[in-house]
Write a protein that holds these residues in place. Sequence first.
Motif, short mmCIF file in Angstrom:
data_model
loop_
_atom_site.label_atom_id
_atom_site.label_comp_id
_atom_site.label_asym_id
_atom_site.label_seq_id
_atom_site.Cartn_x
_atom_site.Cartn_y
_atom_site.Cartn_z
N PHE A 157 91.81 103.19 34.66
CA PHE A 157 90.45 103.08 34.13
C PHE A 157 89.45 103.90 34.96
CE2 PHE A 157 92.03 98.93 32.29
CZ PHE A 157 92.03 99.40 30.98
N ALA A 158 89.69 104.01 36.28
CA ALA A 158 88.81 104.84 37.10
C ALA A 158 88.92 106.30 36.71
CB ALA A 158 89.15 104.67 38.58
N LEU A 159 90.12 106.73 36.32
CA LEU A 159 90.32 108.10 35.87
C LEU A 159 89.63 108.33 34.53
CD1 LEU A 159 91.82 110.79 36.54
CD2 LEU A 159 93.71 109.92 35.16
N VAL A 160 89.71 107.34 33.64
CA VAL A 160 89.14 107.48 32.29
C VAL A 160 87.63 107.27 32.30
CG1 VAL A 160 89.13 106.50 29.97
CG2 VAL A 160 91.29 106.78 31.19
N VAL A 161 87.18 106.19 32.98
CA VAL A 161 85.76 105.82 32.92
C VAL A 161 84.91 106.66 33.85
CG1 VAL A 161 84.12 103.94 33.29
CG2 VAL A 161 86.31 103.47 32.19
N MET A 162 85.35 106.79 35.12
CA MET A 162 84.55 107.49 36.12
C MET A 162 85.05 108.90 36.44
SD MET A 162 81.97 105.69 36.88
CE MET A 162 81.39 106.62 38.28
N ALA A 212 94.43 90.37 35.60
CA ALA A 212 94.57 91.60 36.40
C ALA A 212 94.16 92.82 35.59
CB ALA A 212 96.01 91.74 36.89
N ALA A 213 94.57 92.87 34.32
CA ALA A 213 94.22 94.00 33.47
C ALA A 213 92.71 94.07 33.25
CB ALA A 213 94.95 93.90 32.14
N MET A 214 92.08 92.93 32.98
CA MET A 214 90.64 92.91 32.73
C MET A 214 89.86 93.27 33.98
SD MET A 214 90.27 89.55 30.26
CE MET A 214 88.50 89.77 30.08
N TYR A 215 90.34 92.80 35.13
CA TYR A 215 89.63 93.12 36.38
C TYR A 215 89.79 94.60 36.73
CZ TYR A 215 87.30 92.01 40.72
OH TYR A 215 86.37 91.95 41.74
N GLY A 216 90.94 95.17 36.37
CA GLY A 216 91.12 96.60 36.57
C GLY A 216 90.13 97.43 35.78
N LEU A 217 89.66 96.91 34.65
CA LEU A 217 88.63 97.59 33.87
C LEU A 217 87.23 97.32 34.40
CD1 LEU A 217 87.64 99.18 31.39
CD2 LEU A 217 87.79 97.04 30.07
N VAL A 218 87.00 96.10 34.89
CA VAL A 218 85.66 95.72 35.34
C VAL A 218 85.21 96.54 36.55
CG1 VAL A 218 84.42 93.86 36.53
CG2 VAL A 218 85.57 93.40 34.38
N LEU A 219 86.10 96.81 37.50
CA LEU A 219 85.71 97.55 38.70
C LEU A 219 85.11 98.92 38.37
CD1 LEU A 219 88.58 96.69 41.23
CD2 LEU A 219 86.27 95.77 41.15
N PRO A 220 85.77 99.75 37.55
CA PRO A 220 85.13 101.02 37.20
C PRO A 220 83.86 100.84 36.37
CG PRO A 220 87.49 101.13 36.80
CD PRO A 220 87.17 99.70 37.07
N ILE A 306 82.90 99.21 46.43
CA ILE A 306 82.62 100.11 45.32
C ILE A 306 81.40 100.97 45.62
CG2 ILE A 306 81.94 100.22 42.89
CD1 ILE A 306 83.55 97.67 42.43
N PHE A 307 80.37 100.34 46.21
CA PHE A 307 79.12 101.06 46.49
C PHE A 307 79.34 102.16 47.53
CE2 PHE A 307 75.25 101.26 49.24
CZ PHE A 307 74.42 101.90 48.33
N TYR A 308 80.01 101.84 48.62
CA TYR A 308 80.20 102.82 49.69
C TYR A 308 81.44 103.69 49.49
CZ TYR A 308 76.54 100.61 52.44
OH TYR A 308 75.33 100.13 52.87
N GLY A 309 82.37 103.24 48.67
CA GLY A 309 83.58 104.01 48.42
C GLY A 309 83.76 104.28 46.95
N SER A 310 84.64 103.52 46.31
CA SER A 310 84.89 103.68 44.89
C SER A 310 85.63 102.45 44.39
CB SER A 310 85.73 104.93 44.61
OG SER A 310 87.03 104.78 45.17
N ALA A 311 85.75 102.36 43.05
CA ALA A 311 86.52 101.25 42.48
C ALA A 311 87.98 101.32 42.90
CB ALA A 311 86.40 101.28 40.95
#
Length: 377
Positions: A157-162, A212-220, A306-311
């Motif tokens: 999701f980080a690759l797709v969303v961000m 786990a799947a939903m949280y993987g989407l929420v972070l990005p 997330i703020f200082y680094g990334s999802a």
Amino acid sequence: MEIEATPLSPQQQAYNGGGSEQRAGASAKPLYRNPVVVVNFLLMAVGTVSGPLLFRAYFLHGGSRKWLTCLLQTAAWPLLLPPLCVSFFSRRRRQREESATEAAPLSLMSGRLLAATVAIGLVIGVIDFLYAYGLAYLPVSTSSILVSTQLAFTAVFALVVMRHRFTAFSVNAVVLLVVGAAMLGLNGGGDRPAGVSRAQYYAGFAMTLGSAAMYGLVLPLMELSQAQHAARAGAPVTYTLVLEIQMVIGITATAFSAVGMLVNREFHEIPDEARRFDLGEAGYYFMLVSSATAFQCYFIGTIGAIFYGSALLAGVIMTLLISVTEVFAILFFHEPFNGTKGVALAISIWGFISYFYGEIQTNKQQSNMSTDKEHLD
């Protein structure tokens, strides 16, 4: 080697480039040398490791309220009020010094960001319930392997969303961490605990995997909402704003859980459950407060990562800490530890080191490029 989807969007460039002086200052030196980042990582570690252990102990010693454990994951959001109040009064003092007519805003959030944060809070509420339900029927080892899959979901999701760029080091870290966590979970004895039916076991299995799947989407999505705020409002994404986002998420998710408790009449069952609890009433309420505090530490640390680094960085750290959780589960719940678990732990640590080695190399390359550009100018 770099795996890259598409160039960064203008919103991401505003967020990652110079939209925030604070973020730019954070990226000017390696993450591990920033004391605020270290504090956030420590908070994340405390919450990630102690939260599941406290919840599992709650269920093992006579607790059975799933909506209550869902609520506890975000109920400690008032802990964010003191730092936010200090920040507000400081901001108001600076505003008065600069302008006698304009008052400092009570909140730094825009209307769109507030709406997006409330939506994310509702999703977090659903995730909390799925996770609490699964942990009620699964051993810690089985729950850990399922939770660890969120890193794979986060990476996708980080690759797709961000549109995050993956280096060889980050890909290596993701693979190693998932393999290490998988070895721990599969070797940890995923047999059904005593008193748990087959239907309950598989329901807990499915719900934990879904969380786990939903949280993987929420972070990005959390990272994207901050990026869009920086691009639209033209305002810096400060750590104060990040704490405000976490508080709104906490309030929304807690309200969602409270409705579930009201519908299932769980508020009325708390005193009776406390009297029947194996560790006594004092131990019962202490466990509830400790669990709420631990999960709040986890959420603060995660949103700081997330703020200082990334999802993706947040996901990598969480997966590493699953191995640490396994070690404490062995100590407190007397789960067996053998050579396979030792190898899995070593693989997870290797993956963690791989990621941060890649970060150090990236920082060196950026520093060299900046120096070369200055010489050319």
